[in-house]
Design a protein around this motif. Sequence first.
Motif, PDB file in Angstrom:
ATOM      1  N   THR A   1      34.730  49.967  41.316  1.00  0.00           N
ATOM      2  CA  THR A   1      35.224  49.589  42.646  1.00  0.00           C
ATOM      3  C   THR A   1      34.662  50.504  43.720  1.00  0.00           C
ATOM      4  OG1 THR A   1      37.271  48.772  41.631  1.00  0.00           O
ATOM      5  CG2 THR A   1      37.273  49.081  44.013  1.00  0.00           C
TER       6      THR A   1
ATOM      7  N   LEU B   1      37.892  41.789  47.840  1.00  0.00           N
ATOM      8  CA  LEU B   1      37.839  43.156  48.383  1.00  0.00           C
ATOM      9  C   LEU B   1      36.754  43.277  49.441  1.00  0.00           C
ATOM     10  CD1 LEU B   1      38.316  45.842  45.584  1.00  0.00           C
ATOM     11  CD2 LEU B   1      39.985  44.890  47.149  1.00  0.00           C
TER      12      LEU B   1
ATOM     13  N   PHE C   1      42.938  51.208  48.407  1.00  0.00           N
ATOM     14  CA  PHE C   1      43.059  50.378  47.218  1.00  0.00           C
ATOM     15  C   PHE C   1      43.884  51.135  46.183  1.00  0.00           C
ATOM     16  CE2 PHE C   1      40.956  48.619  43.235  1.00  0.00           C
ATOM     17  CZ  PHE C   1      41.565  47.376  43.325  1.00  0.00           C
TER      18      PHE C   1
ATOM     19  N   HIS D   1      46.198  46.363  43.040  1.00  0.00           N
ATOM     20  CA  HIS D   1      45.652  45.578  41.937  1.00  0.00           C
ATOM     21  C   HIS D   1      46.696  45.483  40.827  1.00  0.00           C
ATOM     22  CE1 HIS D   1      42.576  44.745  38.600  1.00  0.00           C
ATOM     23  NE2 HIS D   1      42.574  43.688  39.404  1.00  0.00           N
TER      24      HIS D   1
END
Length: 246
Positions: A75, A53, A171, A201
């Motif tokens: 994150t 990432l 994301f 993800h």
Amino acid sequence: MTEFTQQHGVREIRPKILFQQIEERNPDRNVMFNVSIPSSAIGGMTLLESSILVSLASLTSASIFFEFGTYMGATSVLLAANSAPHARITTVDLPPASIDTAKPDSDEVTLILQNDIENDNYLRRTFAEKGAFYIDRADAETQNKIKRIYHDSRSLDPQAQDLAGRFDFIFIDGGHDYDTVAIDTTNALKMAKPDAVIIWHDYRSKIHGDVTRFVDHFSQEIPLIHVQNTMLAFMLKGKFRNLLPN
């Protein structure tokens, strides 16, 4: 052996492909990044995934981020800690009060690591009970870069909520059922700038098979890339389509 293989319309790359790009851009310095020790809790990312990432954010010079699925906030903190001072991270998750926090019976507990629905229910309960504690305990500078939205992502209206065409890094890691991933992806495409990266993800997850099914299906229309030994798949938009070697 070639660096790339093709499978289900998704191109496979080794992590070193991204790391080589970082090295080539920074030949005279060590490239470092800040990361928390990976959480022992269910639903976190590995160190390798975190480095992927950060590498993608660096290679695209991303500064305006959007995250579907706040969860623990790890994150959000990762992106805030490894981006420019002017960077901003917007993260969305369900309003905690809307989440059913009733404890499952013993039979359901055994399914948390086996069944996608029970796993998502567990992640939601954890979020409702503990909140995004990685953000809560971050330093003020990191927290100031993060904006939290409490909203069901399936009912987001990018145009009405001033989210359209604003983000250069998105994301997707919210609800893992097929319909939610599809809706979040549709919104991500509306929210992304012409030059952007969109990442999913839980691709090839042993639990969340719907993410894999969606990404494989979507890849028949849009070129996608999977990083080996991770659960990350991504697409490159605009000028970033030429980011990686063919």
